[in-house]
Design an enzyme around this catalytic site. Sequence first.
Site: not given
Ligand code: ACO
Length: 338
Positions: A295, A124, A265
């Site tokens: 993203n 990214c 980003h």
């Molecule tokens: N729908 C419903 N539930 C979901 C989904 C979904 N699509 N995805 C995950 N869940 C569930 C999980 O299974 C978890 O359930 P559990 O508590 O029973 O285990 C719960 O939701 C919470 O999951 P988390 O991973 O803690 O959710 P979080 O609030 O952290 O959000 C996310 C996840 C959106 C991925 C976030 O962590 C994020 O944005 N991370 C950074 C992403 C990023 O910046 N990437 C960098 C660039 S990408 C690149 O370089 C290619």
Amino acid sequence: MTSSAPQPGQTITPVRIAGTGSYLPERIMTNQELEKSVDTSDEWIVSRTGIRARRIAADDENTSDLASKAGLKALEQAGIDGADVDLIIVATITPDTLTPATACYVQQKIGALGAVAFDVSAACSGFLYALEIARHSVGAGAFKNALIIGAEKLSAFVDWTDRNTCVLFGDGAGAAVIVPSENGGGRVLSSQLGTDGAQAELLNIPGGGSACPITVENAPQKLATLAMQGREVFKHAVNAMKKASIDGITAAGLTAKDIKLLIPHQANLRIIDAIVERLEVNRDDVYINLDKYGNTSAAAVAIALDEAHREGRVERGDKILLVAFGAGLTWASAVIEW
Ligand code: ACO
């Protein structure tokens, strides 16, 4: 074509952005559509990420096609013909082929047959890495101009059965033309890059490279798709983008109050909110389009820059801050006087 290297002691003259462009594939995939294929909901996706839809490239539309369309728009705005492009840098983690570089296909498609062309792989942050390379290459006089492009067809590297990742990503491309600054024109004021390879496993595409070729035996494991430890990446993203922003603003001799527009980003609205809060930037001065596109990795900042520019959100003399974070881990910022 080859280019002469800058001589020792040679000064780097300032560069500016002469044109921007972007291209998004036609097909829109909404959260409601994803609800039908994986166990997720529009409510979860919007509240956890801010994403409402993403664009998906057609089967016969490659990363280089998206990149070329964005690049041609940027060249048109800059008033530069494809044949006059000197350097092409494509930032992507979803290249058309492992080799040659996607930039080579772009060179062919835009008719830039005299250019030097190569790719940058910094996820990214890739577009801002490309900007820094172009700044030095054009600023040193080694190339008279550069077309830098962030382009991704992430839909080809997503496991569409994994709700943890498939809701996050989309396809698209954004581009900018870099030329030497004239007196009184805009300029890139500062640029900061960072990498932490010790965290490489937090976010990667584990298969499909030489470490783990895809075989008949491992094909069912879908190893050539994005894998991410979301919560860990989130924490690193907030800290790294905040630091890159502050370092970039300071290096430019400015304060946060001087920034007219922040273009972060576009991964997660909660990450953007956390940065805005820490930087004490006015929320209205932040450009956000992740609701429409998700993203798009290396393309995200470039698309947002082009949209902001074409919507009249940046005017001559405005100071804008671009900041990104991604796999690697990588991070980067650039402060630009438009
Ligand atoms: N729908 C419903 N539930 C979901 C989904 C979904 N699509 N995805 C995950 N869940 C569930 C999980 O299974 C978890 O359930 P559990 O508590 O029973 O285990 C719960 O939701 C919470 O999951 P988390 O991973 O803690 O959710 P979080 O609030 O952290 O959000 C996310 C996840 C959106 C991925 C976030 O962590 C994020 O944005 N991370 C950074 C992403 C990023 O910046 N990437 C960098 C660039 S990408 C690149 O370089 C290619």
